[in-house]
Write a protein that holds these residues in place. Structure first.
Motif, PDB file in Angstrom:
ATOM      1  N   MET A 166      32.153  39.148  31.398  1.00  0.00           N
ATOM      2  CA  MET A 166      32.708  37.933  31.973  1.00  0.00           C
ATOM      3  C   MET A 166      33.116  38.219  33.410  1.00  0.00           C
ATOM      4  O   MET A 166      34.100  38.929  33.648  1.00  0.00           O
ATOM      5  N   TYR A 167      32.359  37.729  34.363  1.00  0.00           N
ATOM      6  CA  TYR A 167      32.666  37.924  35.773  1.00  0.00           C
ATOM      7  C   TYR A 167      33.495  36.745  36.275  1.00  0.00           C
ATOM      8  O   TYR A 167      33.176  35.595  36.017  1.00  0.00           O
ATOM      9  N   GLY A 168      34.583  37.072  36.974  1.00  0.00           N
ATOM     10  CA  GLY A 168      35.526  36.027  37.364  1.00  0.00           C
ATOM     11  C   GLY A 168      36.520  35.740  36.257  1.00  0.00           C
ATOM     12  O   GLY A 168      37.008  34.619  36.111  1.00  0.00           O
ATOM     13  N   ALA A 169      36.848  36.762  35.477  1.00  0.00           N
ATOM     14  CA  ALA A 169      37.696  36.579  34.296  1.00  0.00           C
ATOM     15  C   ALA A 169      39.131  36.213  34.629  1.00  0.00           C
ATOM     16  O   ALA A 169      39.869  35.769  33.748  1.00  0.00           O
ATOM     17  N   GLY A 170      39.546  36.394  35.886  1.00  0.00           N
ATOM     18  CA  GLY A 170      40.916  36.059  36.239  1.00  0.00           C
ATOM     19  C   GLY A 170      41.103  34.646  36.734  1.00  0.00           C
ATOM     20  O   GLY A 170      42.231  34.214  36.976  1.00  0.00           O
ATOM     21  N   ARG A 199      40.542  30.260  36.774  1.00  0.00           N
ATOM     22  CA  ARG A 199      40.939  29.198  35.844  1.00  0.00           C
ATOM     23  C   ARG A 199      39.914  29.005  34.734  1.00  0.00           C
ATOM     24  O   ARG A 199      40.280  28.862  33.568  1.00  0.00           O
ATOM     25  N   ALA A 200      38.638  29.001  35.081  1.00  0.00           N
ATOM     26  CA  ALA A 200      37.614  28.897  34.041  1.00  0.00           C
ATOM     27  C   ALA A 200      37.469  30.208  33.295  1.00  0.00           C
ATOM     28  O   ALA A 200      37.367  30.233  32.060  1.00  0.00           O
ATOM     29  N   GLY A 201      37.467  31.313  34.036  1.00  0.00           N
ATOM     30  CA  GLY A 201      37.240  32.610  33.414  1.00  0.00           C
ATOM     31  C   GLY A 201      38.259  32.967  32.358  1.00  0.00           C
ATOM     32  O   GLY A 201      37.908  33.507  31.301  1.00  0.00           O
ATOM     33  N   ARG A 202      39.530  32.684  32.628  1.00  0.00           N
ATOM     34  CA  ARG A 202      40.574  32.998  31.637  1.00  0.00           C
ATOM     35  C   ARG A 202      40.331  32.255  30.334  1.00  0.00           C
ATOM     36  O   ARG A 202      40.514  32.810  29.249  1.00  0.00           O
ATOM     37  N   ARG A 203      39.911  31.007  30.450  1.00  0.00           N
ATOM     38  CA  ARG A 203      39.671  30.221  29.218  1.00  0.00           C
ATOM     39  C   ARG A 203      38.436  30.725  28.484  1.00  0.00           C
ATOM     40  O   ARG A 203      38.416  30.739  27.249  1.00  0.00           O
ATOM     41  N   VAL A 204      37.426  31.132  29.218  1.00  0.00           N
ATOM     42  CA  VAL A 204      36.223  31.653  28.551  1.00  0.00           C
ATOM     43  C   VAL A 204      36.547  32.946  27.810  1.00  0.00           C
ATOM     44  O   VAL A 204      36.119  33.144  26.667  1.00  0.00           O
ATOM     45  N   VAL A 205      37.309  33.823  28.444  1.00  0.00           N
ATOM     46  CA  VAL A 205      37.718  35.059  27.774  1.00  0.00           C
ATOM     47  C   VAL A 205      38.480  34.750  26.495  1.00  0.00           C
ATOM     48  O   VAL A 205      38.213  35.325  25.430  1.00  0.00           O
ATOM     49  N   ALA A 206      39.444  33.834  26.582  1.00  0.00           N
ATOM     50  CA  ALA A 206      40.248  33.483  25.406  1.00  0.00           C
ATOM     51  C   ALA A 206      39.392  32.863  24.310  1.00  0.00           C
ATOM     52  O   ALA A 206      39.554  33.175  23.120  1.00  0.00           O
ATOM     53  N   THR A 241      34.270  42.070  27.809  1.00  0.00           N
ATOM     54  CA  THR A 241      34.644  42.857  28.978  1.00  0.00           C
ATOM     55  C   THR A 241      34.961  41.870  30.096  1.00  0.00           C
ATOM     56  O   THR A 241      34.077  41.143  30.563  1.00  0.00           O
ATOM     57  N   ALA A 242      36.227  41.830  30.476  1.00  0.00           N
ATOM     58  CA  ALA A 242      36.690  40.902  31.513  1.00  0.00           C
ATOM     59  C   ALA A 242      36.664  41.633  32.843  1.00  0.00           C
ATOM     60  O   ALA A 242      37.450  42.558  33.075  1.00  0.00           O
ATOM     61  N   VAL A 243      35.758  41.230  33.729  1.00  0.00           N
ATOM     62  CA  VAL A 243      35.572  41.907  35.009  1.00  0.00           C
ATOM     63  C   VAL A 243      36.362  41.169  36.090  1.00  0.00           C
ATOM     64  O   VAL A 243      36.154  39.969  36.310  1.00  0.00           O
ATOM     65  N   VAL A 244      37.255  41.886  36.742  1.00  0.00           N
ATOM     66  CA  VAL A 244      38.078  41.322  37.812  1.00  0.00           C
ATOM     67  C   VAL A 244      38.130  42.325  38.959  1.00  0.00           C
ATOM     68  O   VAL A 244      37.842  43.505  38.781  1.00  0.00           O
ATOM     69  N   ARG A 245      38.526  41.863  40.135  1.00  0.00           N
ATOM     70  CA  ARG A 245      38.628  42.794  41.267  1.00  0.00           C
ATOM     71  C   ARG A 245      39.848  43.705  41.140  1.00  0.00           C
ATOM     72  O   ARG A 245      39.800  44.862  41.530  1.00  0.00           O
ATOM     73  N   ASP A 246      40.941  43.182  40.574  1.00  0.00           N
ATOM     74  CA  ASP A 246      42.183  43.957  40.488  1.00  0.00           C
ATOM     75  C   ASP A 246      42.770  43.824  39.081  1.00  0.00           C
ATOM     76  O   ASP A 246      43.497  42.876  38.789  1.00  0.00           O
ATOM     77  N   PRO A 247      42.481  44.772  38.187  1.00  0.00           N
ATOM     78  CA  PRO A 247      42.992  44.675  36.817  1.00  0.00           C
ATOM     79  C   PRO A 247      44.512  44.617  36.732  1.00  0.00           C
ATOM     80  O   PRO A 247      45.056  44.068  35.767  1.00  0.00           O
ATOM     81  N   ALA A 248      45.215  45.172  37.720  1.00  0.00           N
ATOM     82  CA  ALA A 248      46.680  45.135  37.682  1.00  0.00           C
ATOM     83  C   ALA A 248      47.208  43.709  37.736  1.00  0.00           C
ATOM     84  O   ALA A 248      48.293  43.420  37.238  1.00  0.00           O
ATOM     85  N   ALA A 287      32.849  33.717  38.752  1.00  0.00           N
ATOM     86  CA  ALA A 287      33.576  34.288  39.886  1.00  0.00           C
ATOM     87  C   ALA A 287      33.419  33.430  41.128  1.00  0.00           C
ATOM     88  O   ALA A 287      32.390  32.781  41.332  1.00  0.00           O
ATOM     89  N   ALA A 288      34.456  33.440  41.969  1.00  0.00           N
ATOM     90  CA  ALA A 288      34.431  32.737  43.250  1.00  0.00           C
ATOM     91  C   ALA A 288      35.249  33.531  44.247  1.00  0.00           C
ATOM     92  O   ALA A 288      36.150  34.291  43.874  1.00  0.00           O
ATOM     93  N   ARG A 289      34.926  33.361  45.522  1.00  0.00           N
ATOM     94  CA  ARG A 289      35.705  33.964  46.589  1.00  0.00           C
ATOM     95  C   ARG A 289      35.958  32.882  47.643  1.00  0.00           C
ATOM     96  O   ARG A 289      35.016  32.257  48.136  1.00  0.00           O
ATOM     97  N   MET A 290      37.215  32.693  47.998  1.00  0.00           N
ATOM     98  CA  MET A 290      37.558  31.716  49.016  1.00  0.00           C
ATOM     99  C   MET A 290      37.670  32.353  50.399  1.00  0.00           C
ATOM    100  O   MET A 290      37.775  31.647  51.397  1.00  0.00           O
ATOM    101  N   ASP A 291      37.656  33.690  50.451  1.00  0.00           N
ATOM    102  CA  ASP A 291      37.817  34.394  51.718  1.00  0.00           C
ATOM    103  C   ASP A 291      36.492  34.885  52.288  1.00  0.00           C
ATOM    104  O   ASP A 291      36.458  35.628  53.270  1.00  0.00           O
ATOM    105  N   VAL A 292      35.393  34.461  51.670  1.00  0.00           N
ATOM    106  CA  VAL A 292      34.050  34.833  52.106  1.00  0.00           C
ATOM    107  C   VAL A 292      33.241  33.545  52.201  1.00  0.00           C
ATOM    108  O   VAL A 292      33.391  32.665  51.349  1.00  0.00           O
TER     109      VAL A 292
END
Length: 214
Positions: A1-5, A7-14, A24-31, A69-74
């Motif tokens: 799951m890319y973009g797991a953190g 709004r959509a990704g969290r619901r898909v993981v759940a 496997t929830a893939v995020v840039r910063d697991p912390a 996944a999405a990036r607003m800074d790119v």
């Protein structure tokens, strides 16, 4: 799951974990995105969806992948093209063929051959973001993946509504905007397409089901 953190990704993981899947929830910063409580089948890992090697590593051993996944800074076109190219190459290297991606409703048609994003009154500031998704779609179309892009209505989705398990999928036209589709039911549609692939190499609309009997 890319973009797991997200709004959509969290619901898909759940949703996937709730059905008993190993996720496997893939995020840039697991912390910043720990595994949800009560979901022992969820493993959170660091990864970059625009890096082919990261995609191959995180996808290895899985039956399917989900891209939200999405990036607003790119710049949108730069990010989504890079992500799509990394997914196409990385998933192939990992031996994963099925990809379900969350798209954007502005790429759906308002009339035959006319996308919402191409209509005269479409906001200029939103057009660039939409065309990023179009670049992603173009990469998928040239790939060997068994992909589907689920495009929700071009409005804000309901973040608070409870899961109903009901949704409608239909073609490439902009669907009814009301009632609002919830993120929870978008997640149901995504996981259904993972479990029981019904659409292949196509973008389709996904929308809410009205309770109005008329």
């Amino acid at each position: 799951m890319y973009g797991a953190g997200g709004r959509a990704g969290r619901r898909v993981v759940a949703e996937a974990a709730g059905r008993g899947h190993e996720v496997t929830a893939v995020v840039r910063d697991p912390a910043r995105h720990p595994a949800p409580a009560g979901a022992p089948g969820v493993r959170v890992v660091a990864g970059d969806v625009t890096d082919l090697g990261d995609v191959a590593r995180t996808a290895a051993g899985h039956d399917a992948a989900v891209q939200a996944a999405a990036r607003m800074d790119v710049p949108s076109e730069e990010f989504y093209r890079a992500a799509a190219e990394a997914l196409a190459g990385g998933l192939a290297r990992a031996g994963v063929t099925r990809l379900v991606a969350v798209g954007i409703g502005s790429l759906l048609e308002v009339s035959p051959g006319v996308r919402l994003v191409d209509t005269p009154d479409f906001p200029a500031e939103a057009r660039a973001f939409s065309l990023g998704h179009a670049a992603e779609l173009a990469v998928f179309e040239k790939s060997g993946l068994d992909w589907v892009v689920l495009a929700p209505p071009p409005v804000f989705l309901d973040e608070e509504a409870a899961r109903t398990g009901r949704y409608r999928i239909g073609g490439g036209r902009v669907p009814d905007l009301e009632p609002a589709l919830s993120f929870a039911d978008l997640a149901v549609a995504v996981v259904d397409e993972v479990e029981r692939p019904a659409h292949h190499r196509v973008q389709v609309a996904v929308s809410a089901v009205s309770d109005d009997p008329r």
